[in-house]
Enzyme design. Sequence first.
Site, mmCIF file in Angstrom:
data_model
loop_
_atom_site.group_PDB
_atom_site.id
_atom_site.type_symbol
_atom_site.label_atom_id
_atom_site.label_comp_id
_atom_site.label_asym_id
_atom_site.label_seq_id
_atom_site.Cartn_x
_atom_site.Cartn_y
_atom_site.Cartn_z
ATOM 1 N N CYS A 73 0.840 -1.199 0.000
ATOM 2 C CA CYS A 73 0.000 0.000 0.000
ATOM 3 C C CYS A 73 0.877 1.252 0.000
ATOM 4 O O CYS A 73 1.749 1.411 0.831
ATOM 5 C CB CYS A 73 -0.887 -0.021 1.237
ATOM 6 S SG CYS A 73 -2.053 1.328 1.350
ATOM 7 N N GLU A 111 -6.003 -8.347 -1.522
ATOM 8 C CA GLU A 111 -5.991 -8.346 -0.057
ATOM 9 C C GLU A 111 -5.013 -7.294 0.426
ATOM 10 O O GLU A 111 -3.986 -7.047 -0.203
ATOM 11 C CB GLU A 111 -5.575 -9.732 0.458
ATOM 12 C CG GLU A 111 -5.611 -9.895 1.976
ATOM 13 C CD GLU A 111 -4.265 -9.698 2.664
ATOM 14 O OE1 GLU A 111 -4.171 -9.948 3.881
ATOM 15 O OE2 GLU A 111 -3.299 -9.291 1.984
ATOM 16 N N ARG A 155 -6.768 -10.893 13.368
ATOM 17 C CA ARG A 155 -6.149 -10.340 12.161
ATOM 18 C C ARG A 155 -7.220 -9.714 11.267
ATOM 19 O O ARG A 155 -7.994 -10.418 10.615
ATOM 20 C CB ARG A 155 -5.387 -11.425 11.410
ATOM 21 C CG ARG A 155 -4.507 -10.920 10.271
ATOM 22 C CD ARG A 155 -3.815 -12.085 9.568
ATOM 23 N NE ARG A 155 -2.798 -11.639 8.626
ATOM 24 C CZ ARG A 155 -1.529 -11.374 8.945
ATOM 25 N NH1 ARG A 155 -1.135 -11.507 10.197
ATOM 26 N NH2 ARG A 155 -0.662 -10.988 8.041
ATOM 27 N N ARG A 157 -8.326 -7.724 8.023
ATOM 28 C CA ARG A 157 -7.805 -7.466 6.680
ATOM 29 C C ARG A 157 -8.915 -7.039 5.723
ATOM 30 O O ARG A 157 -10.079 -7.398 5.890
ATOM 31 C CB ARG A 157 -7.089 -8.702 6.116
ATOM 32 C CG ARG A 157 -5.751 -9.021 6.794
ATOM 33 C CD ARG A 157 -4.751 -7.929 6.558
ATOM 34 N NE ARG A 157 -3.431 -8.191 7.134
ATOM 35 C CZ ARG A 157 -3.027 -7.812 8.328
ATOM 36 N NH1 ARG A 157 -3.877 -7.180 9.145
ATOM 37 N NH2 ARG A 157 -1.795 -8.048 8.749
#
Length: 316
Positions: A73, A111, A155, A157
């Site tokens: 990103c 993802e 987690r 995501r």
Amino acid sequence: MKKFKFIDLFCGLGGFRIALEKIGGQCVFSSDNNLDVCKIYENNFGDNPYSDITEISEKNIPKFDVLCAGFPCQPFSIAGKRMGFNDSRGTLFFEVARILKYNKPKIAFLENVSGIVSHDSGKTIKVITNTLEELGYIVNTKIMNAKDYGIPQNRNRWYCVAIRKDIYNKEFNFPDKCDLKYTLKDIIDKKKIHGYESTETAMNNINKFLVDFKKSGRYIGKDNYIIANEIRASKCNFRSDGISPCLTAKMGTGGNNIPVIVDLKRKLTEKECLKIMGFPDDYKIKAKNMQSYKQIGNSVVVPIIYEIAKEIGEYL
């Protein structure tokens, strides 16, 4: 399920590949520019994906149906102006976009960290969405926490399934939440394993805050292991609910960044971390290695990718 072809960009340990091969997919191209992770990938799949995607022409990629990418990103310097494809130039997402523009696969399966939604003041997600729509895709996204989908890890995501408009004949549904399929008790080796002992300093820091944790409402009881992470002299985080804290790439920096099983006075092993990420038992990775920890932290949760992939299969 119908056979299909896919490509594995920024492939890492190959979590996407494991999941998509389970539903009948054939990987025809993979790429990653990290030499260490490429060696692990080759050891497990027989292909060495080492390459810089910025130097690979989209014309040289074999025909495929699904593009998979857990892309890094980056900020978009002129983002937020709804310039779509042109707005993404100069970022690694542009590499995904240019491949989509030329090859026009049926689906892009992406993802990233959940923070991508607020990244660069929201500009990044706007550009990603605008770009995919401009390229002819219906964009479906959802933030999913592994612990809510059967996997014992906290987690969170962002998942994106972009489906080409001409084949989007029904609403796409992400998997429903479900109970844990197993907990850390089913994963952790009860033995004290040589080479993974926690340091005296780490244990002192853990014990400094452990009493207060056991008095708190967050302490579940003796039936579960206590896991410590973010171990510092000034603070320490704990869990005892059978769920692991989020495994991150910081584990590869060593020190006290690898979660510690307090009861066993040792760190999680690479194999245990792989199981927490949902990798199969026969996955091969180097033990007592910081790069292994780093790549695990950068990976995807395989069972979640698999569950989403099953839904994707309806469009292939």
